[in-house]
Write a protein that holds these residues in place. Structure first.
Motif, PDB file in Angstrom:
ATOM      1  N   GLU A 177       4.602  44.145  58.216  1.00 14.08           N
ATOM      2  CA  GLU A 177       3.280  44.295  58.801  1.00 14.08           C
ATOM      3  C   GLU A 177       3.184  43.440  60.062  1.00 14.08           C
ATOM      4  N   ASP A 178       2.233  43.766  60.921  1.00 16.05           N
ATOM      5  CA  ASP A 178       2.123  43.067  62.206  1.00 16.05           C
ATOM      6  C   ASP A 178       1.927  41.568  62.048  1.00 16.05           C
ATOM      7  N   ASP A 179       1.219  41.165  61.012  1.00 18.99           N
ATOM      8  CA  ASP A 179       0.926  39.739  60.831  1.00 18.99           C
ATOM      9  C   ASP A 179       1.755  39.113  59.712  1.00 18.99           C
ATOM     10  N   ALA A 180       2.922  39.703  59.420  1.00 13.70           N
ATOM     11  CA  ALA A 180       3.761  39.163  58.346  1.00 13.70           C
ATOM     12  C   ALA A 180       4.365  37.815  58.721  1.00 13.70           C
ATOM     13  N   THR A 181       4.617  37.602  60.000  1.00  7.40           N
ATOM     14  CA  THR A 181       5.178  36.328  60.444  1.00  7.40           C
ATOM     15  C   THR A 181       4.053  35.299  60.556  1.00  7.40           C
ATOM     16  N   VAL A 182       4.146  34.247  59.761  1.00  8.11           N
ATOM     17  CA  VAL A 182       3.108  33.222  59.707  1.00  8.11           C
ATOM     18  C   VAL A 182       3.492  32.002  60.553  1.00  8.11           C
ATOM     19  N   PHE A 183       4.724  31.563  60.447  1.00  5.59           N
ATOM     20  CA  PHE A 183       5.262  30.403  61.160  1.00  5.59           C
ATOM     21  C   PHE A 183       4.339  29.189  60.981  1.00  5.59           C
ATOM     22  N   ASP A 184       4.141  28.830  59.715  1.00  6.00           N
ATOM     23  CA  ASP A 184       3.296  27.688  59.370  1.00  6.00           C
ATOM     24  C   ASP A 184       4.206  26.531  58.967  1.00  6.00           C
ATOM     25  N   ARG A 185       4.396  25.590  59.867  1.00  5.85           N
ATOM     26  CA  ARG A 185       5.288  24.465  59.585  1.00  5.85           C
ATOM     27  C   ARG A 185       4.741  23.581  58.466  1.00  5.85           C
ATOM     28  N   GLU A 186       3.430  23.375  58.481  1.00  7.61           N
ATOM     29  CA  GLU A 186       2.835  22.459  57.497  1.00  7.61           C
ATOM     30  C   GLU A 186       2.989  22.998  56.083  1.00  7.61           C
ATOM     31  N   LYS A 187       2.755  24.294  55.907  1.00  5.37           N
ATOM     32  CA  LYS A 187       2.885  24.900  54.574  1.00  5.37           C
ATOM     33  C   LYS A 187       4.315  25.364  54.276  1.00  5.37           C
ATOM     34  N   ARG A 188       5.187  25.241  55.281  1.00  3.97           N
ATOM     35  CA  ARG A 188       6.587  25.632  55.139  1.00  3.97           C
ATOM     36  C   ARG A 188       6.719  27.127  54.798  1.00  3.97           C
ATOM     37  N   ILE A 189       5.909  27.930  55.488  1.00  4.96           N
ATOM     38  CA  ILE A 189       5.966  29.384  55.293  1.00  4.96           C
ATOM     39  C   ILE A 189       6.260  30.034  56.645  1.00  4.96           C
ATOM     40  N   TYR A 190       7.373  30.709  56.723  1.00  3.50           N
ATOM     41  CA  TYR A 190       7.665  31.446  57.950  1.00  3.50           C
ATOM     42  C   TYR A 190       7.106  32.862  57.889  1.00  3.50           C
ATOM     43  N   ALA A 191       7.354  33.560  56.786  1.00  2.15           N
ATOM     44  CA  ALA A 191       6.864  34.936  56.645  1.00  2.15           C
ATOM     45  C   ALA A 191       6.166  35.081  55.301  1.00  2.15           C
ATOM     46  N   ASP A 192       5.103  35.855  55.278  1.00  2.00           N
ATOM     47  CA  ASP A 192       4.339  36.126  54.065  1.00  2.00           C
ATOM     48  C   ASP A 192       5.036  37.253  53.301  1.00  2.00           C
ATOM     49  N   PRO A 193       5.645  36.965  52.148  1.00  2.00           N
ATOM     50  CA  PRO A 193       6.394  37.988  51.412  1.00  2.00           C
ATOM     51  C   PRO A 193       5.547  39.202  51.038  1.00  2.00           C
ATOM     52  N   SER A 194       4.241  39.008  50.853  1.00  2.31           N
ATOM     53  CA  SER A 194       3.395  40.134  50.463  1.00  2.31           C
ATOM     54  C   SER A 194       3.227  41.151  51.586  1.00  2.31           C
ATOM     55  N   LYS A 195       3.626  40.754  52.791  1.00  2.00           N
ATOM     56  CA  LYS A 195       3.465  41.648  53.939  1.00  2.00           C
ATOM     57  C   LYS A 195       4.804  42.154  54.487  1.00  2.00           C
ATOM     58  N   VAL A 196       5.846  41.925  53.713  1.00  2.00           N
ATOM     59  CA  VAL A 196       7.165  42.469  54.057  1.00  2.00           C
ATOM     60  C   VAL A 196       7.576  43.397  52.920  1.00  2.00           C
ATOM     61  N   HIS A 197       7.780  44.662  53.249  1.00  2.00           N
ATOM     62  CA  HIS A 197       7.936  45.702  52.225  1.00  2.00           C
ATOM     63  C   HIS A 197       9.356  46.254  52.187  1.00  2.00           C
ATOM     64  N   LYS A 198       9.830  46.466  50.974  1.00  2.00           N
ATOM     65  CA  LYS A 198      11.136  47.077  50.791  1.00  2.00           C
ATOM     66  C   LYS A 198      11.038  48.568  51.101  1.00  2.00           C
ATOM     67  N   ILE A 199      12.011  49.054  51.844  1.00  2.00           N
ATOM     68  CA  ILE A 199      12.073  50.475  52.186  1.00  2.00           C
ATOM     69  C   ILE A 199      12.948  51.179  51.156  1.00  2.00           C
ATOM     70  N   ARG A 200      12.401  52.222  50.555  1.00  2.00           N
ATOM     71  CA  ARG A 200      13.171  53.024  49.592  1.00  2.00           C
ATOM     72  C   ARG A 200      13.225  54.461  50.092  1.00  2.00           C
ATOM     73  N   HIS A 201      14.415  54.875  50.401  1.00  2.00           N
ATOM     74  CA  HIS A 201      14.624  56.248  50.863  1.00  2.00           C
ATOM     75  C   HIS A 201      15.855  56.795  50.158  1.00  2.00           C
ATOM     76  N   HIS A 202      15.679  57.832  49.380  1.00  2.00           N
ATOM     77  CA  HIS A 202      16.789  58.491  48.701  1.00  2.00           C
ATOM     78  C   HIS A 202      16.787  59.946  49.145  1.00  2.00           C
ATOM     79  N   GLY A 203      17.526  60.227  50.208  1.00  2.00           N
ATOM     80  CA  GLY A 203      17.530  61.560  50.791  1.00  2.00           C
ATOM     81  C   GLY A 203      18.859  62.252  50.627  1.00  2.00           C
ATOM     82  N   ARG A 204      19.008  63.352  51.337  1.00  2.00           N
ATOM     83  CA  ARG A 204      20.227  64.153  51.241  1.00  2.00           C
ATOM     84  C   ARG A 204      21.438  63.412  51.801  1.00  2.00           C
ATOM     85  N   GLN A 205      21.219  62.669  52.894  1.00  2.00           N
ATOM     86  CA  GLN A 205      22.324  61.992  53.564  1.00  2.00           C
ATOM     87  C   GLN A 205      22.324  60.479  53.369  1.00  2.00           C
ATOM     88  N   TYR A 206      21.147  59.899  53.160  1.00  2.00           N
ATOM     89  CA  TYR A 206      21.035  58.441  53.184  1.00  2.00           C
ATOM     90  C   TYR A 206      20.270  57.916  51.983  1.00  2.00           C
TER      91      TYR A 206
END
Length: 453
Positions: A177-206
């Protein structure tokens, strides 16, 4: 945006690109293609001339159709040796601020997950100045190089490409997501895991089960080029492409292709100006027509007939070594570049001969050059823009760097005086310079794969 002519330099990371044999000219510098300084000087020259970009072609096989082998290609440096175009981009980007880079990459042989990361990396490193020329290949030699007996049929390659693009859109547009990157040094969080999504594609070729490894780059999806104008290629372009590269010797033929692609794009809910069209052009110019003609004859003396036939044989899928000069050529159904066969038929007529083909190859390629004074060239370009509906030109090199110096020093000032060429760059990414926005519009098919949030 105001109407203006756009220029890309059209080149390849090799010695002999389109105008075969001109590397033998004593002033030509293309033999320096393996030197990094050659490309950084090149990029700075183009940016000083306010070129929109450099469009780098590529092949991942050897032109071995002519004579049934690779000897003629190797002898004449016909797109071999050829180095990876992607490797050039960071260096050229480092010495420029606005020049954009269209990179050809064959999706048939590129795993989508890894390719998505490389393109996102380039988009980051160039601050959003990267484009991708989507190709599916046309050389059996490329298929054999990776362990296949032959390449897939022409239309089947486009079917594979449609699925490939779906995977790419999911990775580029749907994983972070656009705001997934937090870059919060104090909280030690670079990216918010809830806003980074696993891509699942099971198609004919890929089959893909992963997150995209890169955080969102300035454009997310690079500017999308496509160069096929066969019937199936036009359908693909109307669905995906933002910029279409066409070749053709006659204005009316190109106009038909341009109108058809834009009409098809409208059927997919897109607008006509969502698609910019660039036509291939070779220019030999001077201060006067006499000077241009003398330069043309000088160049012509170095052109290679054999090299031109080697390149044409591979891209048309026809071994011209088998034919006498006036023997009718049977085209059949090519597995190579179908639109090239169609374009040649429009130019030479339905009954080709090798003599007719060679008459087109005055500078070592099938692309007839524009030869004339700077004023005459400017007039020709404007005519193409007005009558064919194109937006710009991919300018094929002849003798480098002087061919681009002539355009920058002679032709561009005339176009600027007429209000048809920019006098400065717009700010922003490649897509912003072309369309006014850094991201693909909501009406593009990619929007359907965007991450929520």
């Amino acid at each position: 945006m105001a109407r203006e002519i756009r220029f890309n330099a059209f080149d390849m990371n090799c010695v002999g690109h389109i105008q075969q044999g001109l590397w033998t000219h004593p002033r030509d510098q293309s033999h320096r293609y393996a030197e990094l300084r050659y490309w950084t000087e090149y990029a700075k020259r183009l940016e000083a001339g306010l070129f929109d970009g450099i469009f780098l072609a590529d092949v991942v096989g050897i032109n071995d159709v002519y004579g049934g082998g690779d000897a003629a290609a190797l002898r004449g440096a016909v797109q071999v040796p050829v180095n990876d175009p992607m490797m050039l981009v960071p260096a050229m980007a480092a010495v420029t601020e606005h020049l954009s880079f269209g990179i050809t990459s064959n999706l048939t042989y590129e795993p989508p997950f890894l390719f998505a990361r490389r393109m996102s990396t380039l988009d980051h490193l160039t601050n959003g100045r990267i484009g991708w020329n989507i190709v599916t290949g046309y050389l059996d030699s490329a298929a054999k190089a990776i362990g296949l007996d032959t390449q897939a049929a022409h239309d089947d390659r486009y079917d594979l490409a449609d699925e490939y693009m779906e995977v790419m859109y999911r990775l580029w547009e749907g994983s972070w997501e656009d705001d997934a990157t937090v870059f919060d040094r104090e909280k030690r969080i670079y990216a918010d895991p809830s806003k980074v999504h696993k891509i699942r594609h099971h198609g004919r070729q890929y089959r893909i089960d992963t997150v995209h490894l890169c955080e969102p780059s300035p454009q997310r999806t690079p500017v999308l080029y496509q160069a096929g104008s066969s019937t199936r290629g036009r359908q693909f372009a109307a669905t995906h492409a933002e910029c279409v590269f066409v070749n053709g010797q006659k204005i009316e033929g190109v106009k038909g292709i341009v109108d058809d692609i834009r009409a098809r794009a409208g059927e997919y809910g897109r607008q006509a100006d969502d698609v910019k069209v660039f036509v291939g052009a070779t220019i030999v110019t001077g201060r006067t027509e006499k000077e241009a003609r003398e330069k043309f004859e000088d160049y012509r003396a170095h052109a290679s007939t054999e090299g031109a036939l080697v390149h044409a044989a591979a891209s048309l899928g026809i071994d011209f070594a088998k034919y006498d000069l006036d023997e009718p050529i049977e085209t059949g159904r090519s597995a190579a570049i179908v639109s090239n066969v169609e374009a040649m038929t429009r130019t030479a007529g339905p009954q080709w001969t090798k003599r007719k083909l060679l008459e087109q190859m005055v500078l070592g390629s099938r692309q007839a050059p524009m030869v004339g004074s700077a004023e005459q060239i400017a007039d020709r370009l404007v005519t193409w823009m007005d009558e064919a509906g194109v937006d710009g030109f991919n300018l094929s090199r002849t003798v480098v760097p002087e061919c681009f110096d002539d355009i920058i020093g002679l032709v561009i000032p005339i176009l600027q005086e007429r209000g048809l060429y920019k006098t400065d760059y717009r700010e922003g990414t490649f897509r912003e310079k072309l369309f006014g926005s850094p991201r693909l519009p909501d009406r593009h098919v990619a929007a359907g794969y965007r991450a929520a949030g």
